[in-house]
Design a protein around this motif. Structure first.
Motif, PDB file in Angstrom:
ATOM      1  N   HIS A 112       0.845  -1.196   0.000  1.00  0.00           N
ATOM      2  CA  HIS A 112       0.000   0.000   0.000  1.00  0.00           C
ATOM      3  C   HIS A 112       0.878   1.243   0.000  1.00  0.00           C
ATOM      4  O   HIS A 112       1.319   1.708   1.049  1.00  0.00           O
ATOM      5  CB  HIS A 112      -0.915   0.003   1.226  1.00  0.00           C
ATOM      6  N   THR A 113       1.183   1.775  -1.187  1.00  0.00           N
ATOM      7  CA  THR A 113       1.875   3.058  -1.307  1.00  0.00           C
ATOM      8  C   THR A 113       1.212   3.838  -2.434  1.00  0.00           C
ATOM      9  O   THR A 113       0.519   3.256  -3.270  1.00  0.00           O
ATOM     10  CB  THR A 113       3.386   2.894  -1.615  1.00  0.00           C
ATOM     11  N   THR A 114       1.439   5.147  -2.468  1.00  0.00           N
ATOM     12  CA  THR A 114       0.739   5.973  -3.463  1.00  0.00           C
ATOM     13  C   THR A 114       1.365   5.908  -4.852  1.00  0.00           C
ATOM     14  O   THR A 114       0.675   6.100  -5.841  1.00  0.00           O
ATOM     15  CB  THR A 114       0.692   7.451  -3.015  1.00  0.00           C
ATOM     16  N   ASP A 115       2.686   5.662  -4.922  1.00  0.00           N
ATOM     17  CA  ASP A 115       3.322   5.566  -6.238  1.00  0.00           C
ATOM     18  C   ASP A 115       4.382   4.476  -6.217  1.00  0.00           C
ATOM     19  O   ASP A 115       4.666   3.867  -5.175  1.00  0.00           O
ATOM     20  CB  ASP A 115       3.910   6.912  -6.683  1.00  0.00           C
ATOM     21  N   ALA A 116       4.972   4.204  -7.387  1.00  0.00           N
ATOM     22  CA  ALA A 116       5.929   3.099  -7.507  1.00  0.00           C
ATOM     23  C   ALA A 116       7.183   3.351  -6.674  1.00  0.00           C
ATOM     24  O   ALA A 116       7.669   2.456  -5.970  1.00  0.00           O
ATOM     25  CB  ALA A 116       6.286   2.900  -8.983  1.00  0.00           C
TER      26      ALA A 116
END
Length: 584
Positions: A422-426
């Motif tokens: 669960h993270t917002t970007d790579a």
């Protein structure tokens, strides 16, 4: 069904309803844009849609009916199931003994007519020609059948629904709740809710108790919609019924509970994941609907293309390492994992998974369901999987330090590991793993590629093109480098080589008979970050998310917003949808 254009032209010109010049203009537009001549005539306001439909029916020798304002008897309307009505634009609107009149946009659709005859052998089917607006009006009335169904149930049976008093002891409460859950009106309410949620392609059903009513909401294509309100008297019974179906504790009202059950009919098979949460006004229920035996989509179907797709396929061929997919809940991470496993699933490899929940059953893949109640966590499952001689391991989610450490060790010891974070970007996946106390040099040596994704709604049917205004560009510049976007659009041949930002054209949704808001279904927006030698060096130095992202962009990574902008220019979705899911 269409009248031959020249025949229609002669009729309309002879009747002095349109000039020959105007008709030729409309015909040219219809040929250039591959649209029906009738649709163009209506759009240019040369003729009213209902009037045009009447003339076409006359020329074809088929009776015309206008059902744009007709209130259809629900018993007649539902002779043709909603799914068939929507798919084939056919409405049962009038019945006289054994004669059933059906309104259609194509009365020569003999296959659909034959199907209805077979399912209703005692009825004689009488096709009638109608307008798209007439079909749209009738299809809206299928939604009203939900209210009608509940109205019939609640008017006749609400008074008979039992109420469990708080003054009773736990054993008495449990016995009374079992009785309430088995009462016919409550069973009807829950069954009807589930049936309509499936027909409307809902992914989640929310049942929320308020002070004086129970609100039901469906999540369709990622957006929550209010569906209806139920009397507060039904709250206890609905909760009890769903708890019974899910094998949960009926007398537990203070703690959250999770369960599941299945729905099976001749038409569909669904697994339903249930979450019950105590709230101030009672217990809120969320049901996640998972279709079983659905076709797993390919990476191309999901929206991967170009260099991003190539990079994923290259890294999937590697026998060891980690492929990580990041994004918030509901962004389609698991679906992407399944698409990858479908490609990797060959007789020469052993694939084992540990999931929570198992969303799709896949043949020849050993799938294990997490069960924390008996100690079968992701970490415990993963620890056992490595002793099962797997080539490829899929871990549903890396949630804690132990699971992260075991996944990295599995990748080090000769396995290809697929998982989600669960993270917002790579780029954010790397600091997240470091936060989980994983050694940077181990992350660098095992991670092959990181994918970040979001889901946007796709256009359904026609869409409206418009040119980007200066104020639109000014707003978009807050989220991306517009000059780089322009280079990408030129490289993709979506704009002329000498084009400027002012030449960019985007699209708006156009509501239709199939979709009230002009959208149906979803597709992915992606950014694919391959872990190159330079990225590895940054990981070992514990570089920030921003530094890793900037380096990846220098090496050719297309951001999610850029991917979304390209898809918006291609006419697959709107820029508003892209902004809705990407702005954090």
């Amino acid at each position: 069904m269409n009248v031959e254009p020249q025949r229609l032209k002669k009729f309309l010109v002879d009747a002095e309803l349109i000039s020959e010049k105007d008709f030729d203009k409309a015909l040219k537009i219809s040929q250039e844009k591959s649209q029906k001549i009738g649709d163009v005539l209506v759009k240019l306001k040369y003729i009213d849609q209902a009037k045009l439909a009447k003339f076409e029916a006359y020329l074809l020798g088929i009776p015309f009916v206008n059902i744009e304002k007709e209130q259809i008897n629900p018993d007649v309307l539902t002779i043709i199931p909603e799914q068939i009505a929507r798919a084939h634009n056919i409405i049962a609107f009038r019945r006289n003994e054994n004669n059933l009149e059906v309104a259609m946009l194509d009365p020569e659709d003999l296959i659909t007519i034959e199907f209805i005859k077979k399912t209703n052998p005692l009825l004689k089917i009488l096709p009638r020609f109608t307008t798209p607006d007439g079909i749209k009006n009738a299809l809206r009335q299928y939604q009203k059948t939900l209210d009608l169904e509940f109205g019939d149930i609640l008017k006749s049976d609400t008074a008979n629904i039992s109420h469990v008093s708080d003054e009773q002891n736990d054993n008495q409460k449990s016995e009374e709740l079992i009785k309430v859950a088995q009462e016919l009106p409550i069973i009807k309410v829950v069954d009807t809710l589930l049936k309509h949620s499936i027909l409307q392609r809902a992914s989640d059903v929310h049942i929320e108790p308020l002070e004086n009513q129970v609100v039901v909401r469906f999540r369709i294509d990622g957006i929550l919609h209010d569906v209806m309100s139920l009397p507060l008297a039904t709250a206890q019974g609905i909760v009890a019924r769903i708890k019974v179906l899910s094998n949960l504790k009926l007398d537990e009202h203070r703690l959250p509970q999770d369960g599941r059950f299945k729905i099976e009919t001749d038409d569909y098979k669904y697994s339903v994941r249930v979450s019950v949460l105590p709230v101030f006004t009672g217990e809120k229920i969320v049901m996640r609907l998972l279709a079983e035996n659905v076709r797993v989509l390919s990476l191309e179907d999901l929206g991967f293309s170009g260099k991003a797709l190539e990079r994923i396929k290259v890294n999937m061929k590697k026998p060891t390492g980690m492929i990580l997919i990041t994004g918030p809940t509901g962004s389609g991470k698991t679906t992407t994992l399944y698409a990858m496993m479908q490609i990797l699933n060959t007789p020469s490899v052993n694939i084992s998974t540990v999931e929570d929940p198992i969303e799709y059953r896949m043949p020849r893949i050993n799938q294990t369901q997490v069960n924390s109640n008996i100690g079968l966590t992701f970490a415990a499952g993963l620890r056992s999987l490595v002793r099962q001689d797997p080539n490829i391991i899929m871990v549903g989610e890396i949630r804690d330090n132990e699971t992260a450490s075991l996944a990295i060790n599995a990748a080090l010891t000769g396995h290809l590991v697929l998982s989600t974070l669960h993270t917002t970007d790579a780029a954010g996946a790397i600091p997240r793993l470091i936060d989980m106390q994983c050694e940077p040099f181990l992350i660098a040596s095992t991670t092959n590629v990181v994918i970040a994704q979001r889901l946007v709604r796709k256009f359904q049917g026609e869409k409206e093109k418009y040119s980007v205004k200066p104020e639109d560009l000014e707003n978009l510049e807050k989220y991306c480098n517009l000059e780089k976007i322009l280079e990408i659009l030129k490289a993709e041949k979506l704009i002329k080589p000498k084009g400027t930002l002012k030449d960019i054209e985007l699209f708006r949704p156009k509501p239709s008979k199939d979709s009230i808001d002009g959208y149906k279904g979803r597709m992915g927006l992606y950014e694919v970050l391959p872990v190159t030698d330079t990225i590895k060096e940054l990981i070992i130095k514990k570089a920030s998310t921003r530094e890793i992202k900037e380096q990846a962009i220098l090496e050719g990574m297309r951001t999610m917003f850029e991917d979304g902008f390209v898809k918006a220019v291609m006419g697959l979705t709107s820029i508003e949808e892209v902004l809705r899911v990407i702005i954090d």
